[in-house]
Every structure is written in C-alpha cells, then in structure tokens.
Design an enzyme around this catalytic site. Structure first.
Site, PDB file in Angstrom:
ATOM      1  N   ASP A  57     -18.533  -7.987 -18.696  1.00  0.00           N
ATOM      2  CA  ASP A  57     -19.328  -7.907 -17.455  1.00  0.00           C
ATOM      3  C   ASP A  57     -18.763  -6.783 -16.580  1.00  0.00           C
ATOM      4  OD1 ASP A  57     -17.873 -10.363 -15.173  1.00  0.00           O
ATOM      5  OD2 ASP A  57     -16.919  -9.238 -16.819  1.00  0.00           O
ATOM      6  N   ASP A  63     -13.029  -4.575 -17.327  1.00  0.00           N
ATOM      7  CA  ASP A  63     -13.805  -4.620 -18.581  1.00  0.00           C
ATOM      8  C   ASP A  63     -13.932  -3.210 -19.157  1.00  0.00           C
ATOM      9  OD1 ASP A  63     -15.031  -6.626 -16.502  1.00  0.00           O
ATOM     10  OD2 ASP A  63     -15.509  -7.504 -18.442  1.00  0.00           O
ATOM     11  N   ASN A  70     -19.521 -10.107 -12.934  1.00  0.00           N
ATOM     12  CA  ASN A  70     -19.082  -9.268 -11.808  1.00  0.00           C
ATOM     13  C   ASN A  70     -20.267  -8.727 -11.019  1.00  0.00           C
ATOM     14  OD1 ASN A  70     -16.237  -9.286 -11.987  1.00  0.00           O
ATOM     15  ND2 ASN A  70     -16.365  -7.962 -13.789  1.00  0.00           N
ATOM     16  N   THR A  94     -14.643 -11.155 -22.046  1.00  0.00           N
ATOM     17  CA  THR A  94     -13.881 -10.825 -20.828  1.00  0.00           C
ATOM     18  C   THR A  94     -14.724 -11.062 -19.575  1.00  0.00           C
ATOM     19  OG1 THR A  94     -14.577  -8.503 -20.838  1.00  0.00           O
ATOM     20  CG2 THR A  94     -12.572  -9.054 -22.077  1.00  0.00           C
ATOM     21  N   PHE A  96     -12.296 -16.690 -11.966  1.00  0.00           N
ATOM     22  CA  PHE A  96     -13.697 -16.296 -11.823  1.00  0.00           C
ATOM     23  C   PHE A  96     -14.518 -16.499 -13.105  1.00  0.00           C
ATOM     24  CE2 PHE A  96     -17.386 -14.234 -10.330  1.00  0.00           C
ATOM     25  CZ  PHE A  96     -17.850 -13.429 -11.367  1.00  0.00           C
ATOM     26  N   ASN A  97     -14.046 -15.992 -14.250  1.00  0.00           N
ATOM     27  CA  ASN A  97     -14.856 -16.058 -15.476  1.00  0.00           C
ATOM     28  C   ASN A  97     -15.197 -17.499 -15.855  1.00  0.00           C
ATOM     29  OD1 ASN A  97     -14.895 -13.300 -15.805  1.00  0.00           O
ATOM     30  ND2 ASN A  97     -13.157 -13.256 -17.219  1.00  0.00           N
ATOM     31  N   HIS A 153      -6.932  -7.175 -15.927  1.00  0.00           N
ATOM     32  CA  HIS A 153      -7.081  -8.448 -16.647  1.00  0.00           C
ATOM     33  C   HIS A 153      -7.603  -8.280 -18.080  1.00  0.00           C
ATOM     34  CE1 HIS A 153      -6.853 -10.522 -12.714  1.00  0.00           C
ATOM     35  NE2 HIS A 153      -7.746  -9.679 -12.277  1.00  0.00           N
ATOM     36  N   ASP A 154      -8.781  -7.697 -18.200  1.00  0.00           N
ATOM     37  CA  ASP A 154      -9.524  -7.781 -19.464  1.00  0.00           C
ATOM     38  C   ASP A 154      -8.865  -7.039 -20.607  1.00  0.00           C
ATOM     39  OD1 ASP A 154     -12.663  -7.670 -17.632  1.00  0.00           O
ATOM     40  OD2 ASP A 154     -11.364  -9.350 -18.153  1.00  0.00           O
TER      41      ASP A 154
HETATM   42  O1  RIB Z   1     -10.725 -13.119 -12.841  1.00  0.00           O
HETATM   43  C1  RIB Z   1     -10.731 -11.863 -13.473  1.00  0.00           C
HETATM   44  C2  RIB Z   1     -11.936 -11.706 -14.330  1.00  0.00           C
HETATM   45  O2  RIB Z   1     -13.104 -11.768 -13.520  1.00  0.00           O
HETATM   46  C3  RIB Z   1     -12.004 -10.336 -15.023  1.00  0.00           C
HETATM   47  O3  RIB Z   1     -12.663 -10.473 -16.257  1.00  0.00           O
HETATM   48  C4  RIB Z   1     -12.838  -9.512 -14.094  1.00  0.00           C
HETATM   49  O4  RIB Z   1     -13.546  -8.463 -14.778  1.00  0.00           O
HETATM   50  C5  RIB Z   1     -13.820 -10.540 -13.591  1.00  0.00           C
HETATM   51  O5  RIB Z   1     -14.853 -10.657 -14.551  1.00  0.00           O
HETATM   52 CA    CA Z   2     -14.608  -9.115 -16.746  1.00  0.00          CA
END
Ligand code: RIB
Ligand code: CA
Length: 325
Positions: free
Chosen positions: A10, A15, A39, A129, A170-171, A244-245
């Site tokens: 996303d 990403d 996102n 991701t 979040f994901n 993160h991703d």
């Molecule tokens: O919490 C971080 C995640 O949420 C990452 O994948 C970032 O791209 C958002 O999607």
């Molecule tokens: Ca992401």
C-alpha cells in the site's frame, strides 16, 4: 535459486523502499506486486505501486486488490494519520515516472492464487506490507494456497506496542478480521512488527550513504526518506523514520539480518480498546502451539547494507541498459 515472492503493498514510502529492495537484491525474484488500500485509497496506492515498479524497471505482474476491509469501517484520515504520514498522494516527495506497464486485469486475490497454484509447492513466499485483506481473500478463494506457499512474511503488528492505537499497529487495525484469518491459518506466518521495524531507522549517516551512491534512484530514495522523516518526527516524535516494510523483504533475503523467535500470535477482534492487537505469547501462557515466528532483533548495519546494495545494483543495471539501448 532466488526466492520467488509476491509483494502485497500500500505505497507508502516504506512500501516503495521494500519494492526497491526486492527488485535490486539478487536473492529475490519479484514475481508479482499486488495493491491494497491502506496508507491511501486503492487508486492512489495502485498508481504508486506502478510508478515505483517503473522507476526500478520491474517486470513483475501488477494487479489491484481490495478497496475496503472485510468488515470494519475503513480507516480514514481523521481516524489515523496515514494521510499525513505519506501525504495526499500516498507517496509525496520526489517526482516519479508515469507507469510504463498495464495492470493485470485480475483482482489481486485471483493473481495471488494463480501465481501460487502455477508454481511448485513451497516456491512462493507472500510478503504483505499493508492491510491483509488481499491475503485473506486469496486463502478463501483457493484454500489450497495455505499449504502450498512457502510462508507469509508480513510487516504488521507488534508485541509491545501499537502505532495507530496504543494496542494496534496500522496494517492490522486497518483490517483486523483479515489479519485474524491470516494468523490463524495453517501456513507459517512470520510477523515483522514494530518491535523490529522501529530498529530500522534512517539516520542521517544512512541517508548520506544512500545519497553517496550518486544515481537518480538513490536521490529519489533519499528524498523519500527526507519526506517520511519529516512526517514521522511531527506525527510520532521519532527523530528518524523506521523503514518498516523493507524489513519483511530483508527477512526473506537473509534471516541473519532479522532474528526471529517462535510464539503464539492471535489477533484481537472483539476488544473495545485492544481491537487489532497482535497478542503475542512467547511463554506458552495460553497453552497454544507456537504457530508463528516473531521478529525481535535487527542487524542494523546488515539491513542498510542490503538497501544500499539494491539501489546500487539497480543503478548499474539501468546504466547498462541505457548504454546498450
Ligand atoms: O505501521 C506501519 C505500516 O503501516 C507500514 O506498512 C506502513 O507502510 C503503513 O502501511
Ligand atoms: Ca505499508
């Protein structure tokens, strides 16, 4: 043999860097990229995935996926801060090329099923991701993929923290019911959550290393880090942005870079205050089998070596292509 993966994304700045790492590293064969709303809205994240794929010269098949979560109301800007973290476009910052490819006409879930079923068992690794809606849809569309994939290595969750809420990352929070199905299925899920990814920060020294590569792509990545760093410090008060991703892709490339431990992980879908929490049991308190691997320790230098190497390789590839054109 390179590990064949499907990236479900996303984009999203991190990403985008995950796509760069997957495309540049010789241990990875990026077979397909699928988009999922997260996102930003589905049209925006799909467009961003295509632009990044064009930027790195990827030949991966690209398909768009779920526009909304399975059950919950879609998270929007006023619920969380994705819009302010990645910008209105979802990938604010440097100008990117227009897509050079057409979208595959299949839904992402169908493409995931087809790719997994067309390959030998244990050949394909799923690397989500973003929210897990596409992965949940694919495993319901064709339950055989659960035993056929080599594993699911996802960025999401956390065992001591959340970011969208104190309990939820979040994901996962974007589609807890999808995440619950993915974690509960028989396949091996590796959770690369915030406890790991918050170690993967883009310090000024890291950004300097990337800028020093001196290619158009390295400049673009550096500008992504500048933008992402700005929003991360204003929204989460973190001095440097966690990428993160890319950590999920790094785990597939080299398990020594992302250390994991076995645990039982289950997603909370009923809690009022804990909705979307990845409840992680390392001690066997629930008496449940340790069904997942959970990422705990990052080899910081090794991680950034992989990113710098991938950017460098793509630059060399593109330089060769332009001289031979
Ligand atoms: O919490 C971080 C995640 O949420 C990452 O994948 C970032 O791209 C958002 O999607
Ligand atoms: Ca992401």
């Amino acid at each position: 043999m390179p590990r064949k993966i499907i990236l479900d994304v996303d984009p999203g700045h991190d990403d985008a860097i995950a796509i760069v790492l997957a495309e540049g590293n010789p241990e990875i064969d990026l077979v397909a990229i699928t988009s999922v709303a997260g996102n930003q809205t589905l049209p925006k994240v799909t467009y961003n995935a295509m632009r990044v794929a064009t930027l790195v010269g990827s030949q991966a098949t690209i398909a768009r996926g779920a526009e909304f979560p399975l059950m919950r109301k879609q998270l929007t800007d006023h619920d969380i801060i994705a819009g302010s973290v990645h910008g209105v476009s979802g990938l604010d910052g440097p100008v990117l090329p227009e897509p050079s490819m057409e979208l595959d006409p299949r839904h992402a879930a169908q493409l995931i099923v087809d790719v997994v079923m067309e390959h030998e068992p244990q050949e394909i690794t799923l690397v989500p991701t973003g929210p897990l809606t596409n992965i949940a849809l694919a495993m319901r569309l064709e339950p055989k993929i659960v035993e056929r994939v080599r594993g699911v290595v996802l960025m999401g969750g956390g065992y001591t923290q959340g970011n969208a809420t104190p309990a939820a990352e979040f994901n996962i929070l974007a589609d807890p019911e999808a995440a619950a199905a993915v974690f509960a299925a028989e396949w091996q899920v590796t959770m690369v959550g915030l406890d790991l990814t918050h170690q993967a920060v883009a310090t000024p020294e890291v950004k300097e290393r990337i800028r020093a590569i001196g290619t158009p792509l390295s400049q673009t990545v550096a500008e992504w880090l500048d933008f992402f760093g700005g929003t991360y410090s204003s929204v989460w008060k973190m001095p440097y942005p966690p990428i993160h991703d890319a950590c999920a892709v790094a785990r597939v490339i080299n398990p020594d870079v992302v250390h994991v431990e076995e645990a039982f992980v289950v997603v909370e879908t009923q809690g009022k205050w804990t909705y979307g929490e990845t409840v992680t049991d390392f001690l066997g308190a629930f008496g449940e089998p340790f069904n997942n691997l959970v990422a705990t320790k990052l080899h910081f230098e090794g991680f950034w070596d992989l990113i710098v190497d991938a950017i460098t390789r793509i630059g060399e590839r593109q330089a060769q292509q332009s001289t031979s054109a």
